[in-house]
Scaffold this motif. Structure first.
Motif, PDB file in Angstrom:
ATOM      1  N   ILE A 260      24.619 -27.450 -36.366  1.00  8.52           N
ATOM      2  CA  ILE A 260      25.221 -26.153 -35.613  1.00  8.52           C
ATOM      3  C   ILE A 260      26.365 -25.984 -34.246  1.00  8.52           C
ATOM      4  O   ILE A 260      25.621 -27.969 -33.803  1.00  8.52           O
ATOM      5  N   PRO A 262      26.516 -24.970 -30.766  1.00 11.50           N
ATOM      6  CA  PRO A 262      25.874 -23.643 -29.781  1.00 11.50           C
ATOM      7  C   PRO A 262      27.296 -22.824 -29.261  1.00 11.50           C
ATOM      8  O   PRO A 262      26.972 -22.258 -28.615  1.00 11.50           O
ATOM      9  N   GLU A 268      28.272 -14.352 -32.263  1.00 11.70           N
ATOM     10  CA  GLU A 268      26.568 -15.327 -32.934  1.00 11.70           C
ATOM     11  C   GLU A 268      25.803 -14.548 -34.084  1.00 11.70           C
ATOM     12  O   GLU A 268      25.316 -15.049 -34.941  1.00 11.70           O
ATOM     13  N   THR A 269      26.686 -13.419 -34.189  1.00  8.64           N
ATOM     14  CA  THR A 269      26.200 -12.406 -35.855  1.00  8.64           C
ATOM     15  C   THR A 269      26.808 -12.441 -36.595  1.00  8.64           C
ATOM     16  O   THR A 269      28.323 -11.743 -35.273  1.00  8.64           O
ATOM     17  N   TYR A 274      24.693 -15.878 -39.121  1.00 11.65           N
ATOM     18  CA  TYR A 274      24.089 -16.108 -38.370  1.00 11.65           C
ATOM     19  C   TYR A 274      24.875 -17.935 -37.650  1.00 11.65           C
ATOM     20  O   TYR A 274      24.684 -18.367 -38.573  1.00 11.65           O
ATOM     21  N   SER A 275      24.944 -18.335 -36.546  1.00 11.68           N
ATOM     22  CA  SER A 275      24.697 -19.617 -35.994  1.00 11.68           C
ATOM     23  C   SER A 275      26.047 -20.418 -36.958  1.00 11.68           C
ATOM     24  O   SER A 275      25.661 -21.256 -38.019  1.00 11.68           O
ATOM     25  N   ALA A 299      27.447 -20.628 -41.928  1.00 12.57           N
ATOM     26  CA  ALA A 299      26.050 -19.733 -41.694  1.00 12.57           C
ATOM     27  C   ALA A 299      25.334 -19.847 -41.899  1.00 12.57           C
ATOM     28  O   ALA A 299      25.608 -19.795 -43.628  1.00 12.57           O
ATOM     29  N   THR A 307      22.330 -20.829 -46.582  1.00  8.75           N
ATOM     30  CA  THR A 307      23.779 -21.703 -45.985  1.00  8.75           C
ATOM     31  C   THR A 307      24.576 -21.267 -46.574  1.00  8.75           C
ATOM     32  O   THR A 307      24.798 -21.312 -48.039  1.00  8.75           O
TER      33      THR A 307
END
Ligand SMILES: Nc1ncnc2c1ncn2[C@@H]1O[C@H](COP(=O)(O)OP(=O)(O)OP(=O)(O)O)[C@@H](O)[C@H]1O
Length: 676
Positions: A260, A262, A268-269, A274-275, A299, A307
């Protein structure tokens, strides 16, 4: 040589004498001595007592040399004078057969044979922590010192120096005698450092006669391919585990999947994703392929936790909603050489109009461009400009397979560029950007444009030829330029013909040959020419398909063999986890009544038996073979019995793996109960 305990074992009968309880035994040696002894006042009584050697061995070699015990197995009271006379014979037709497991089951002969001292021994009645699942399986651990391990704690103070005491007698399949002619091969385990000789069980699994045929769940049964004629030093302990290379590759892929970022500055989404982590290796974006700059991110999905790879086309505004529906057609395709496309949606999360295509994520993949023309290659094939022909055939066959599936579904790949074909492991290629052109060109409705799809499929064949030729000639320009002059193609084919086989040149000639690129082609002679097709191409390269199939089946065998090893090891991990839950629980640290009674005490001794043995010099025995063998037998719950010795060597317990397995299950169930 492992250290032996100061105890004698009577297999099967469970009657064992130890140093701690010498008086309760009746061994041949003392019996022999009694010959010279004057008849005692007990002599008459002893002559009524059945000789234990008859019970154990079926005969007594001291019978005719002074053994004063009875050798006729008929109960003394019922013996007629005639029978008494004949009782000097060792065994006769009336002799009861020897039943090794009859102790505790109330066999008459066994009971009558027990000495007075044995009669004083406490009867071992196991206390059930929880009811065992199978009520028919009665527990009857043989407590050789007569100490009830469930009620009374044995003394366990001295330094442990307990030895290796397998009572490897035929109680289960693996203990049956092995015919000499089919003995397991000797295995030299000396090369693996501390690990000593492994069990025959680990390698030897076919020599049991057919009537000993319960499944040997505790045996390793390695699947082929085996390394032929490996020398002893090459057969290392690694043979039991996943190969280092494969393990490393899988671990790196796992790491990449879980990565990930950050502070990536990305949204963010995105819908349910997400991620986001960018996957692009090239920060300078060109719009050469799609006409829009494209980005790709990894993601996680909120809906299924998997994933995905999200490909974003920047600045694309969807005008025809229907165009996006073609994704459903692509989603249905199932081919190992196509990265599956799941869905497409538009978003403004990046501050512009973007469209996102959601694909399967293949960690640590690398494009064919990076591999053959780029600076860094994740799966280096060959750094020499001449790529091995085998590699080219592998690509050709795999991509042809992808095209066959696509064309059969009345679709066209449309993008066959080295940057849009990914290598997901060595020599394993997949088309990575399918379906995009159909959506962005609004050209997905092929049904109404039969001619158009035929023409685009012809382009696919031509583009496949250019792709392979560019790699063969190490010239990216051939695949990068859709309108590469025919002279360049001809010259490149000539060049490829010098380095590669006629077969490859013929295949490339078919793909790049001067066939029409329209549905209805009229030749120079005015006649209609047949179109090229992927089916026809597959027929041309048929001999090479077999080669490719062969190597991929070989690889499949290798993976299956690796999987088989992990299957066994998976069982062991499960068993070890349970074991560690039970042993050395800190909350019971000062409560020896917990760890040193009942099932838990047995398991404690078993752990010593498996892991903490020492040799006659007191050195730890580090024998991985022994550990694997024991744990596999425990997991399989075989009937074979072993002798467990307390750390002070004052008590021995004869117990089967089956009983130990029940103990593990019972204690573990106990622990996992909500109120403990
Ligand atoms: N489905 C996928 N799963 C995992 N990684 C992928 C997937 N598709 C592509 N990649 C990786 O993403 C990276 C970028 O791919 P991309 O197709 O954008 O290539 P590129 O060389 O950047 O081309 P372009 O300049 O056209 O963007 C490559 O390392 C590729 O291996």
């Amino acid at each position: 040589m492992l250290k032996q305990p100061a105890s004698a074992v009577i297999p099967g009968s469970g009657a064992i004498s130890t140093t701690g309880d010498k008086s309760s035994s009746q061994s041949p040696a003392p019996q022999a001595k009694t010959e010279s002894r004057p008849p005692s006042i007990n002599a008459g009584k002893q002559s009524q007592t059945l000789c234990r050697n008859i019970l154990i061995h079926g005969y007594c070699k001291y019978e005719n040399s002074g053994c004063i015990f009875r050798h006729d197995t008929t109960p003394a009271q019922s013996q007629s004078p005639a029978k008494l006379e004949g009782s000097k014979k060792r065994l006769n037709v009336d002799s009861p057969s020897f039943m090794p497991g009859s102790v505790g089951s109330g066999g008459a002969a066994t009971q009558s044979a027990l000495s007075v001292q044995s009669a004083d021994s406490a009867i071992f009645v196991p206390r059930m922590a929880t009811p065992v699942s199978d009520p028919t399986q009665s527990k009857s651990y043989t407590n050789v010192t007569g100490v009830d391990i469930y009620g009374q704690k044995p003394v366990l103070n001295s330094q442990f120096a307990h030895g290796y005491h397998p009572i490897s007698q035929p109680m289960g399949v693996d203990s049956s005698p092995v015919p000499q002619s089919i003995q397991a091969p000797t295995y030299d385990y000396s090369s693996i450092g501390p690990y000593t000789q492994p069990s025959q069980d680990l390698y030897y699994h076919q020599a049991q006669p057919a009537h000993y045929q319960p499944l040997n769940y505790h045996l390793y049964a390695p699947l082929p391919p085996h390394s032929i004629n490996a020398l002893p030093y090459q057969r290392t302990v690694q043979g039991f585990f996943l190969s280092d290379n494969l393990r490393e590759e899988l671990q790196r892929k796992t790491e990449a999947t879980l990565q990930i970022l950050p502070t990536s500055g990305l949204p963010e989404t995105l819908d349910v994703y997400y991620s986001l982590v960018p996957l692009d290796t090239n920060t300078e974006k060109s719009s050469r392929i799609f006409g829009y700059s494209s980005w790709i991110y990894k993601a996680f999905s909120k809906s299924d936790g998997n994933t995905y790879a999200l490909r974003r086309l920047e600045g694309f505004k969807l005008t025809d909603e229907k165009a996006i529906a073609t994704v459903q057609q692509w989603r249905r395709l199932s081919n190992a050489n196509i990265v599956t496309l799941f869905e497409a949606f538009t978003t403004r999360a990046f501050g512009d109009n973007s469209i996102i295509f959601v694909y399967d994520y293949h960690p640590l993949s690398s494009t064919l461009f990076d591999t053959h023309f780029g600076a860094s290659a994740r799966y280096p094939i060959s750094r020499s400009p001449v790529v091995p022909e085998q590699v080219l055939w592998s690509y050709l066959v795999q991509l042809s397979s992808a095209l066959k599936t696509i064309h059969s579904a009345n679709l066209a790949a449309r993008v066959l560029d080295p940057s849009k074909v990914i290598l997901t492991s060595k020599m394993r290629v997949r088309l990575s950007a399918v379906g995009i052109m159909d959506v962005i060109s609004g050209n997905g409705d092929y049904n109404s444009r039969a001619e158009s799809i035929a023409a685009i499929q012809q382009d696919d064949l031509y583009n496949l030829g250019r792709l392979i030729l560019s790699i063969a000639c190490n010239n990216h320009a051939i695949s990068a330029n859709a309108t590469v002059p025919s002279q360049v193609i001809a010259k490149s084919l000539e060049y490829a013909g010098q380095s590669y086989s006629v077969g490859l040149k013929t295949a490339l000639l078919y793909l790049l040959g001067n066939r029409p690129v329209s549905a209805v082609a009229i030749g120079t002679d005015g006649l209609q020419e047949p179109l090229k097709s992927i089916e026809e191409f597959l027929r041309i390269i048929a001999p090479y398909l077999q080669q490719n199939l062969n190597s991929s089946l070989h690889y499949q065998d290798t993976l299956e063999s690796e999987l088989c090893k992990e299957l066994e090891n998976g069982r062991l991990v499960r068993m070890l986890c349970k074991f560690n839950f039970i042993n050395e629980r800190p909350e019971y640290d000062h409560d020896s009544a917990w760890s040193e009674t009942g099932d838990r005490y047995l398991l404690k001794l078993f752990r010593d038996y498996v892991f903490h043995q020492s040799d006659e010099n007191g050195h730890p025995v580090v024998d991985l073979g022994h550990v694997l063998r024991c744990l596999n037998k425990l997991d399989a719950g075989v009937d074979e019995k072993i002798m467990l010795v307390s750390r002070d060597e004052q008590s021995c317990l004869v117990v089967s793996y089956k009983e130990l397995k029940n103990c593990v299950d019972a204690v573990f169930r106990d622990l996992s109960r909500p109120n403990g």
